[in-house]
Design a protein around this motif. Structure first.
Motif, short mmCIF file in Angstrom:
data_model
loop_
_atom_site.label_atom_id
_atom_site.label_comp_id
_atom_site.label_asym_id
_atom_site.label_seq_id
_atom_site.Cartn_x
_atom_site.Cartn_y
_atom_site.Cartn_z
N SER A 411 -7.83 7.30 -0.16
CA SER A 411 -6.41 7.34 -0.05
C SER A 411 -5.84 6.45 -1.38
N ARG A 412 -5.07 6.80 -1.79
CA ARG A 412 -4.26 6.07 -3.00
C ARG A 412 -3.78 4.71 -2.55
N PHE A 413 -3.32 4.60 -1.27
CA PHE A 413 -2.58 3.34 -1.04
C PHE A 413 -3.57 2.75 0.15
N SER A 414 -3.68 1.34 0.10
CA SER A 414 -4.57 0.68 1.16
C SER A 414 -3.46 0.30 2.32
N GLY A 415 -4.21 -0.31 3.26
CA GLY A 415 -3.66 -0.67 4.43
C GLY A 415 -2.63 -1.65 4.36
N GLU A 416 -2.89 -2.61 3.21
CA GLU A 416 -2.01 -3.88 3.08
C GLU A 416 -0.87 -3.23 2.52
N GLN A 417 -1.05 -2.19 1.58
CA GLN A 417 0.19 -1.66 0.89
C GLN A 417 1.38 -1.02 1.97
N SER A 436 17.43 2.21 -4.86
CA SER A 436 17.10 1.41 -6.25
C SER A 436 16.91 -0.14 -5.82
N GLY A 437 17.80 -0.47 -4.84
CA GLY A 437 17.46 -1.78 -4.37
C GLY A 437 16.22 -2.17 -3.75
N LEU A 438 15.66 -1.17 -2.93
CA LEU A 438 14.55 -1.33 -2.29
C LEU A 438 13.17 -1.37 -3.30
N LEU A 439 13.42 -0.45 -4.48
CA LEU A 439 12.46 -0.48 -5.45
C LEU A 439 12.52 -1.89 -6.29
N ALA A 440 13.62 -2.39 -6.52
CA ALA A 440 13.63 -3.71 -7.17
C ALA A 440 13.00 -4.90 -6.26
N ASP A 441 13.42 -4.87 -4.86
CA ASP A 441 12.72 -5.83 -4.17
C ASP A 441 11.23 -5.78 -4.12
N ALA A 442 10.55 -4.75 -4.15
CA ALA A 442 9.20 -4.07 -4.03
C ALA A 442 8.33 -4.81 -5.37
N ARG A 443 9.27 -4.89 -6.53
CA ARG A 443 8.66 -5.39 -7.57
C ARG A 443 8.81 -6.86 -7.66
N ALA A 444 10.03 -7.35 -7.16
CA ALA A 444 10.03 -8.79 -7.09
C ALA A 444 9.28 -9.48 -6.24
N ARG A 445 9.06 -9.01 -5.08
CA ARG A 445 8.14 -9.59 -4.07
C ARG A 445 6.68 -9.51 -4.33
N HIS A 446 6.17 -8.39 -4.91
CA HIS A 446 4.89 -7.97 -5.05
C HIS A 446 4.63 -7.60 -6.58
N PRO A 447 4.89 -8.46 -7.50
CA PRO A 447 4.57 -8.41 -9.08
C PRO A 447 3.49 -7.99 -9.41
N ASP A 448 2.42 -8.19 -8.58
CA ASP A 448 1.26 -8.13 -8.85
C ASP A 448 0.52 -6.45 -8.43
#
Length: 519
Positions: A411-417, A436-448
Motif C-alpha cells: 500500500s502507498r499509504f500507511s496506517g498512521e497516514q 484547498s483549505g484541507l490541503l493547506a491544513d495537511a501541509r501545516a500540521r504534518h510538514p514532514d
C-alpha cells in the motif's frame, strides 16, 4: 590482268568471305506437339511390353503366356465393370481373366493360371512402387530450339476407396487410350466419330467391324464420365481448385447437350441393329445374328451409361453449392502440420553430430507416441482381487498443513497516514470546508509527510460519489461527502475543482427500525 599475275594479297582482297553455315533451329513446341503425343502414346504401351520381358524372372516356365494380351484383357474388363461411383472388384476381374489365361496354356494347372492373372493385374497397378505409377522420359524442343527432356508420369489401373469401405479398381485415361489406340483425344469429337462410324458400318451390314466401333464408343463414354467424376472429387476436396465460374459450367452444358444428342443417336442405332438382327437372311448364318445381339447389348450399355452420366451432371450444381457452404463455414484446423524438411531436416544438416542428436532424440521421443503397456498377467490380477482391503482411518486421512506466505504490504499509504487524514476530515455537520483549505491544513500540521495531501485529495474525490446505501446498511453514523460548486482549485500540486467537503449525519432511528424489522 591474267590470273597468273594475281598475287596472294589480291586474291584475299577480292574473295568474299562466306558466313559459317548454322544448323537450322529445331521446330518449336507447336510443331513438335505431334511427336510428343506419339512418344507419350508409346510410353503408355511400354508397361504391357515389359510384362513379356519380365515373365522370364518368374519361378517356373511362363514363356507360353502372352502377358500383353492378358494385360489388355484386364484393362478391358476393369473399364467395362467400373461404375460412376465405384470401380471393379479385384477378385471378379481375376476370375474373369482366368478363361483367357487358361486358353493360352490349357495343360497347366488352375493355380498357375490364377497366379499369372494376379501377377499381370498387380503389375498394371504397379504394386511395389512408391506412388504406384509409371514414368517415361521423352524429349521435346523448347522455344529457343534447345532439346529438353521431360518426365511423363501416368497410371494404367489404380486402386480407389469405395463407398462401402472396400478397395476397387479403376482404369485411367491413359489405359483407355491404350485400348482405343489414341492419346489426348477430345472426348466429345471421338464419341461422335465413333458413333457415326458405328451407324455407317451397321447400315452396310459389317457387324464384325461395327462391334469393334461400338466397344470404342463405350470406352469414350466411360472416359467422359471419368472426367466429370474427377472434377466432382476435386470439388469435394477444395472448391477453389476447380474453376466453377466458367470452365465447369461450360463443360456441364456441353456434356448435357452431348448426352441428349448421343441418346437420340444411340436409340436410332439400336433400332437399326434390331432390324438387321430380325431381318437377317438365312444365308448369313447364326453368326450374323449373334453379332447383332452383342451389338444390342453394347449399345444398351452405352445408353445406360449416358443416362447415369446425365443424372450426375444434373447433381453437379447442387453438389458445388453444398460443398461451397460446407468448406466456407468449416472450422479451421487447430494448428498447422509440421514441415519435416523445413523445420527439422534443413536446420539440422549444418549442425555437428552431438548437437543434432539431441534434437532428433527429442523429436522422435515425442513423435513416437505413448508406449504400449505390458499385458496383464493372470497371477497379478488374482493377487489384486484377493488382497484384503486396507484399513481406513475413521476420521479420514490427515490433512497436510498449508504453507502460508505473508503477503507483502504494497500500500502507498500507511496506517498512521490514514489516521491523520481521518482526523483532518472529521468535520462538524454544519461546517463544511473547501478542499484547498484541507490541503493547506495537511501541509501545516504534518510538514514532514509530503504524501498526506495526496491521501486527502484521493478521499475527497472518492467522497464526491458516496456509497450512502452501503453506509446505511452497515450502521454508520456519519458519511463524508463532497460537492462541486464550480469553484476552481488553486493549489501548487493539484488542479481541477475546489470541492466542498462536509459530513452528513445518517438517520440512526430509521436504521434501528429497519434492523428490527429484518430481525
Amino acid at each position: 590482268m591474267s590470273v597468273a599475275a594475281l598475287s596472294v594479297a589480291d586474291v584475299n582482297e577480292h574473295v568474299v568471305t562466306r558466313p559459317p553455315v548454322r544448323p537450322t533451329p529445331a521446330p518449336g513446341p507447336a510443331a513438335d506437339e505431334g511427336l510428343a503425343r506419339r512418344l507419350r502414346a508409346l510410353a503408355c504401351t511400354a508397361p504391357l511390353h515389359d510384362l513379356d520381358v519380365r515373365k522370364a524372372n518368374l519361378a517356373g516356365e511362363y514363356g507360353t503366356y502372352a502377358m500383353a494380351e492378358v494385360a489388355l484383357a484386364a484393362i478391358d474388363l476393369v473399364t467395362l465393370h467400373m461404375d460412376f461411383d465405384t470401380g471393379a472388384d479385384h477378385e471378379e476381374i481375376v476370375a474373369r481373366l482366368l478363361p483367357r489365361v487358361a486358353a493360352q496354356a490349357p495343360d497347366r494347372t488352375a493355380a498357375e493360371h490364377e497366379r499369372v492373372a494376379r501377377w499381370v493385374l498387380e503389375n498394371l497397378i504397379n504394386v511395389g512402387s512408391v506412388d504406384r505409377g509409371f514414368r517415361a522420359v521423352y524429349g521435346t524442343f523448347g522455344p529457343d530450339g534447345a532439346y529438353v527432356r521431360r518426365d511423363y508420369d501416368f497410371k494404367l489401373v489404380e486402386e480407389v476407396p469405395g463407398p462401402g469401405g472396400g478397395v476397387y479398381l479403376r482404369t485411367t485415361d491413359e489405359a483407355v487410350n491404350v485400348l482405343v489406340g489414341a492419346l489426348d483425344t477430345d472426348v466429345t469429337s471421338a464419341q461422335i466419330a465413333a458413333e457415326v462410324k458405328l451407324e455407317v458400318l451397321i447400315s452396310r451390314g459389317r457387324l464384325a467391324d461395327a462391334q469393334l466401333a461400338a466397344e470404342q464408343a463405350r470406352y469414350r463414354t466411360v472416359q467422359y464420365a471419368e472426367t466429370l467424376r474427377r472434377t466432382l472429387d476435386a470439388t469435394r476436396r477444395d472448391v477453389r481448385a476447380v474453376d466453377w465460374l466458367s470452365t465447369v459450367p461450360d463443360m456441364i452444358t456441353e456434356a448435357l447437350d452431348h448426352v441428349a444428342d448421343r441418346y437420340r443417336h444411340e436409340n436410332a442405332i439400336l433400332t437399326n441393329i434390331r432390324k438387321a438382327r430380325d431381318e437377317a437372311a438365312a444365308e448369313r448364318g447364326p453368326d450374323h445374328k449373334r453379332r447383332a445381339a452383342e451389338l444390342v447389348d453394347i449399345v444398351k450399355d452405352c445408353i445406360r451409361r449416358h443416362t447415369q452420366l446425365q443424372s450426375r451432371l444434373l447433381e453437379a450444381g447442387p453438389l458445388f453449392r453444398a460443398e461451397q457452404d460446407r468448406q466456407a463455414f468449416a472450422t479451421p484446423a487447430a494448428r498447422a502440420g509440421v514441415d519435416l524438411y523445413g523445420q527439422l531436416v534443413a536446420p539440422l544438416l549444418p549442425l555437428p553430430l552431438e548437437d543434432a542428436v539431441r534434437v532428433t532424440d527429442a523429436f522422435f521421443a515425442h513423435g513416437a507416441g505413448l508406449r504400449t503397456p505390458g499385458a496383464v498377467r493372470v497371477a497379478d490380477l488374482v493377487e489384486v482381487l484377493l488382497a484384503p482391503p486396507a484399513p481406513r482411518e475413521h476420521l479420514g486421512a490427515e490433512m497436510p498443513a498449508p504453507d502460508l506466505v505473508v503477503t507483502p504490504d504494497d500500500s502507498r499509504f500507511s496506517g498512521e497516514q490514514f489516521d491523520a487524514a481521518a482526523e483532518l476530515l472529521e468535520l462538524p455537520p454544519d461546517a463544511p470546508r473547501r478542499l484547498s483549505g484541507l490541503l493547506a491544513d495537511a501541509r501545516a500540521r504534518h510538514p514532514d509527510d509530503p504524501e498526506l495531501p495526496y491521501l486527502i485529495a484521493l478521499l475527497a474525490v472518492h467522497a464526491a460519489s458516496p456509497s450512502v446505501g452501503t453506509a446505511y446498511r452497515q450502521g454508520e453514523q456519519r458519511l463524508l461527502f463532497a460537492a462541486d460548486d464550480g469553484t476552481e482549485l488553486d493549489d501548487p500540486e493539484f488542479g481541477g475543482a475546489d470541492l466542498v467537503v462536509g459530513t452528513a449525519l445518517l438517520d440512526a432511528a430509521g436504521m434501528a427500525a429497519d434492523r428490527t424489522e429484518a430481525a
